[in-house]
Design a protein around this motif. Sequence first.
Motif, PDB file in Angstrom:
ATOM      1  N   VAL A 163     -26.295   3.141  30.916  1.00  0.00           N
ATOM      2  CA  VAL A 163     -27.534   3.752  30.446  1.00  0.00           C
ATOM      3  C   VAL A 163     -27.719   3.371  28.989  1.00  0.00           C
ATOM      4  N   SER A 164     -28.943   3.018  28.631  1.00  0.00           N
ATOM      5  CA  SER A 164     -29.241   2.737  27.227  1.00  0.00           C
ATOM      6  C   SER A 164     -30.543   3.421  26.833  1.00  0.00           C
ATOM      7  N   THR A 165     -30.633   3.770  25.573  1.00  0.00           N
ATOM      8  CA  THR A 165     -31.836   4.395  25.048  1.00  0.00           C
ATOM      9  C   THR A 165     -32.830   3.313  24.662  1.00  0.00           C
ATOM     10  N   VAL A 166     -34.054   3.435  25.156  1.00  0.00           N
ATOM     11  CA  VAL A 166     -35.120   2.496  24.810  1.00  0.00           C
ATOM     12  C   VAL A 166     -35.993   3.159  23.752  1.00  0.00           C
ATOM     13  N   THR A 167     -36.117   2.520  22.612  1.00  0.00           N
ATOM     14  CA  THR A 167     -36.936   3.093  21.533  1.00  0.00           C
ATOM     15  C   THR A 167     -38.280   2.391  21.391  1.00  0.00           C
ATOM     16  N   ASN A 168     -38.373   1.163  21.899  1.00  0.00           N
ATOM     17  CA  ASN A 168     -39.625   0.414  21.817  1.00  0.00           C
ATOM     18  C   ASN A 168     -40.389   0.565  23.134  1.00  0.00           C
ATOM     19  N   TYR A 169     -41.208   1.611  23.218  1.00  0.00           N
ATOM     20  CA  TYR A 169     -41.924   1.889  24.467  1.00  0.00           C
ATOM     21  C   TYR A 169     -42.922   0.794  24.812  1.00  0.00           C
ATOM     22  N   SER A 170     -43.450   0.124  23.806  1.00  0.00           N
ATOM     23  CA  SER A 170     -44.422  -0.935  24.073  1.00  0.00           C
ATOM     24  C   SER A 170     -43.758  -2.162  24.702  1.00  0.00           C
TER      25      SER A 170
ATOM     26  N   SER B 260     -39.565   9.946  25.784  1.00  0.00           N
ATOM     27  CA  SER B 260     -38.247   9.304  25.774  1.00  0.00           C
ATOM     28  C   SER B 260     -38.116   8.388  26.980  1.00  0.00           C
ATOM     29  N   VAL B 261     -37.282   7.354  26.799  1.00  0.00           N
ATOM     30  CA  VAL B 261     -37.028   6.398  27.879  1.00  0.00           C
ATOM     31  C   VAL B 261     -35.546   6.058  27.886  1.00  0.00           C
ATOM     32  N   GLN B 262     -34.941   6.126  29.059  1.00  0.00           N
ATOM     33  CA  GLN B 262     -33.572   5.656  29.269  1.00  0.00           C
ATOM     34  C   GLN B 262     -33.613   4.554  30.318  1.00  0.00           C
TER      35      GLN B 262
END
Length: 201
Positions: free
Chosen positions: A122-129, A150-152
């Motif tokens: 699992v990784s955290t995605v910070t760039n939603y675009s 938030s996005v994982q």
Amino acid sequence: MNFKHWIAIAGCAAIAASCGDSSTKDKDETKDTTTVTTTAPVNPSPSAPMVEVPEPTRTAFTTKYPKASNATWGRYEPVEYIDWGWAGWPSMDTSDYYVRYNMDGNDYWTWYDDAGAWVGTVSTVTNYSGLPTPVNNAVNSNFAGYTITSVQMENDKNRTAYEIKLEKGADKAKLLVAEDGKVIKKVNNPANGEKTKEKMQ
């Protein structure tokens, strides 16, 4: 006699001083050797004990993620921000391992079972675009007008999927979408309505 007494006191002081130096030296040497860690890094929880990770598990990790840095290992424990049932992953227990690390500027968590087999990452995605176009399309078609909070990104042997939390005012929603845009699960939790859950596959 006073002179002999003085010599005796001076001699005792010299012996005591040399013992003190030796004692301090021993303490320094002990301190130096105890700060060297030859086992796997500790669990991020400060109260957790050292974790011995089998060499095949560590090798599997470094082979799969050669660019990983700041890796810390621990035994599996429930993590509040990951819903295993939601993700569809196999159940795990305290005989299994996880490793938390950084790679490409993002935080990652990877799990291995007690035999050293990779379970998932699992990784955290910070760039939603930067989400794949099919994933964005799924978000817009299911929850138009909502904002991503938030996005994982979840990766296992079967698929890569994105767990996306959304809000529109007081309304909340959650979507699990495969990278090809197929909706796997969704939850709609309106502020003035009944919470609904749907599993698409």
